[in-house]
Every structure is written in structure tokens, then in C-alpha cells.
Design a protein around this motif. Structure first.
Motif, PDB file in Angstrom:
ATOM      1  N   GLY A 167      39.698  34.637  36.378  1.00 53.59           N
ATOM      2  CA  GLY A 167      40.782  33.890  36.987  1.00 53.59           C
ATOM      3  C   GLY A 167      42.071  33.933  36.191  1.00 53.59           C
ATOM      4  N   LEU A 168      42.999  33.059  36.568  1.00 57.00           N
ATOM      5  CA  LEU A 168      44.334  33.074  35.965  1.00 57.00           C
ATOM      6  C   LEU A 168      44.291  32.726  34.485  1.00 57.00           C
ATOM      7  N   ALA A 169      43.361  31.876  34.083  1.00 60.81           N
ATOM      8  CA  ALA A 169      43.259  31.520  32.666  1.00 60.81           C
ATOM      9  C   ALA A 169      42.935  32.746  31.824  1.00 60.81           C
ATOM     10  N   ALA A 170      42.043  33.594  32.312  1.00 61.67           N
ATOM     11  CA  ALA A 170      41.681  34.804  31.576  1.00 61.67           C
ATOM     12  C   ALA A 170      42.853  35.780  31.529  1.00 61.67           C
ATOM     13  N   VAL A 171      43.588  35.879  32.631  1.00 69.13           N
ATOM     14  CA  VAL A 171      44.785  36.722  32.648  1.00 69.13           C
ATOM     15  C   VAL A 171      45.799  36.210  31.623  1.00 69.13           C
ATOM     16  N   ALA A 172      45.984  34.889  31.593  1.00 65.85           N
ATOM     17  CA  ALA A 172      46.930  34.293  30.643  1.00 65.85           C
ATOM     18  C   ALA A 172      46.487  34.531  29.208  1.00 65.85           C
ATOM     19  N   ASP A 173      45.190  34.432  28.948  1.00 63.88           N
ATOM     20  CA  ASP A 173      44.691  34.670  27.592  1.00 63.88           C
ATOM     21  C   ASP A 173      44.904  36.125  27.180  1.00 63.88           C
ATOM     22  N   ARG A 174      44.653  37.057  28.103  1.00 69.82           N
ATOM     23  CA  ARG A 174      44.880  38.467  27.795  1.00 69.82           C
ATOM     24  C   ARG A 174      46.350  38.717  27.473  1.00 69.82           C
ATOM     25  N   MET A 175      47.230  38.129  28.273  1.00 70.37           N
ATOM     26  CA  MET A 175      48.656  38.340  28.036  1.00 70.37           C
ATOM     27  C   MET A 175      49.127  37.636  26.770  1.00 70.37           C
ATOM     28  N   ALA A 176      48.505  36.511  26.418  1.00 73.20           N
ATOM     29  CA  ALA A 176      48.848  35.861  25.153  1.00 73.20           C
ATOM     30  C   ALA A 176      48.511  36.775  23.983  1.00 73.20           C
ATOM     31  N   GLY A 177      47.382  37.484  24.097  1.00 74.44           N
ATOM     32  CA  GLY A 177      47.033  38.441  23.065  1.00 74.44           C
ATOM     33  C   GLY A 177      48.053  39.560  22.965  1.00 74.44           C
TER      34      GLY A 177
END
Length: 259
Positions: free
Chosen positions: A64-74
Motif C-alpha cells: 500500500g501507500l505506506a510501503a511506497v512512502a517508505d521506499r521513497m523515504a529511502g
């Protein structure tokens, strides 16, 4: 020049020099939607335009969006190389940027959230469910007209046939599974209870005629954030940086601190 970040999972174009400025694209478009503003921004910033997870050459991520956000934070942490970062997100990219700022409070020093919000109305949620269902049953081609209408008013489409041809082709390159997952994530999203966690200054920008994320969503978003101001770009729809690049640059210039 393209570079890869977050252990090679996120592909991004990079140009210019100066403090890093990250531009995140919408769901119905791609990173080329920033092409008309990158040359100007790169005079003052090192502009990094990633392909969001599952788009272009960036690897998809589940969760979901949380995982997308975590990937982009990395990716943002990687590209920052110790410098302060500004993140500008348009549409889906704005939702990703907002979720990223909530989950990773120190990831950016300022945010520009263009044509997004914290939660959709029930008609807005149903629109995403309908697009996901129609694309699953008939393919992306079946919803291309709907997608383009969410990006641009009919009058603009008629006046810019070459641009619309390009935008249609870009949309049809979207991975259908990634598209449906994003639609489902946005249909269920409600970040309003967490807006108070965003402590950095935020500029909320919205096109006056945005049908995909209507201006009331931006009003609600700005009101819920501790340090936010709102600007409405006259005559524009969901991707004002592509429709009226000079107006968009004027709207965000002071906030970004362009030279």
C-alpha cells in the motif's frame, strides 16, 4: 542523467546543482509531467525526478501507500547525501510525499503538496474504485478518456492535441497492477488524524478547476497542517506545472527560495 537510489530500486533523473529538490509525479502521468519546469528549477537546485515505485524503471513494492512512502523515504535519504531536502509532490506523488513526511518526520525540511489532500470524499473514493474495476475488466485503454479528463479540462485538451497524444501514450505505459493498487490505496486513504505530525512548513497548491482532487481537499489539507499556506492557481486543473508552468513556478518560487 539517470541515477538509481534506495539500493537500486528507484530510478530518477537528476539535473542542475544546489540543494536537492525532489519532484514526485501523479498517478495518471509520469515524471515527464515536470519537464516544463525542471529547466528553470535546475538553475537553483539539484532537481531529482524519480519514477515512483512500479513506474518506469523503478521496482514495484507491495504493502500500500505506506510501503511506497517508505521506499521513497529511502530514496530521498540516499540522494540527500546529508543535505536538507525539499519535496514537491503532484497528485499521487503529493499523497506519497505527505505519507512519507508523516512516517519519516525528518526526511524533508519543506513540502510542496500540489493537487492532493488528506482524504477523498465518498464520490472521490468511488471514482477510484470504478477506475480500478474498469481497468481490470477492460484494460487501461478503456479508462484513458476518464484519466485525461481528470488531468485536463476538455477545452485544454482540444487546444493541445500534441501534448494530449503524449499524455495518453504515457498513461497507457502504466503497469495495470500498480495502477489498480494505487487506486485502491487512495480510495481507502484518510491521513487527516495524522496531519498534526507534519511539523515542517508546507505549501499547498491546487488548480482552480482540478476535478481529480478538487480545491476543497486542498483547503482541508492546509487547515489540518500545523504550518501550511494555500495557493490556488487560476485556470488550471490537476497538473498545473504542465498546463501553466510559469504560473506554477510563480506560485511556488518564494516558498522554494529560488535564486
Amino acid at each position: 542523467m539517470d541515477r538509481r537510489f534506495a539500493n537500486g530500486t528507484v530510478n530518477a533523473a537528476q539535473t542542475g546543482s544546489g540543494p536537492p529538490l525532489v519532484l514526485m509525479h501523479s498517478l495518471l502521468s509520469d515524471r515527464a509531467s515536470f519537464d516544463r519546469i525542471v529547466p528553470t528549477l535546475s538553475e537553483s537546485f539539484r532537481v531529482v525526478v524519480p519514477e515512483l515505485p512500479g513506474f518506469g524503471q523503478s521496482e514495484a513494492v507491495s504493502g500500500g501507500l505506506a510501503a511506497v512512502a517508505d521506499r521513497m523515504a529511502g530514496a530521498v535519504d540516499d540522494l540527500a547525501d546529508g543535505e536538507d531536502v525539499i519535496v514537491l509532490g503532484n497528485g499521487y506523488g503529493g499523497f506519497v510525499a505527505l505519507q512519507m513526511a508523516i512516517r519519516h518526520p525528518n526526511i524533508a525540511t519543506r513540502l510542496v503538496l500540489a493537487d492532493c489532500g488528506a482524504a477523498f470524499s465518498e464520490p472521490g473514493r468511488e471514482a477510484f474504485r470504478a477506475m480500478a474495476a474498469a481497468s481490470a475488466a477492460k484494460g487501461l485503454a478503456a479508462i484513458t478518456d476518464v484519466a485525461m479528463r481528470r488531468l485536463f479540462a476538455p477545452e485544454f485538451q482540444q487546444a493541445h492535441p500534441d501534448l494530449m497524444r503524449d499524455r495518453r501514450e504515457a498513461f497507457l505505459k502504466t503497469d495495470p497492477g500498480v495502477f489498480r493498487a494505487a487506486c485502491e490505496a487512495l480510495a481507502g486513504l484518510d491521513l487527516r488524524p495524522q496531519l498534526g505530525q507534519v511539523k515542517v512548513p508546507v505549501l499547498v497548491v491546487v488548480g482552480e478547476y482540478d476535478e481529480a482532487t478538487p480545491p476543497p481537499m486542498s483547503h482541508e489539507l492546509a487547515a489540518g497542517l500545523p504550518q501550511a499556506r494555500l495557493k490556488i492557481i487560476a485556470g488550471c486543473a490537476h497538473v498545473p506545472q504542465l498546463q501553466a508552468p510559469q504560473a506554477f513556478l510563480s506560485a511556488v518560487g518564494d516558498f522554494l527560495g529560488r535564486r
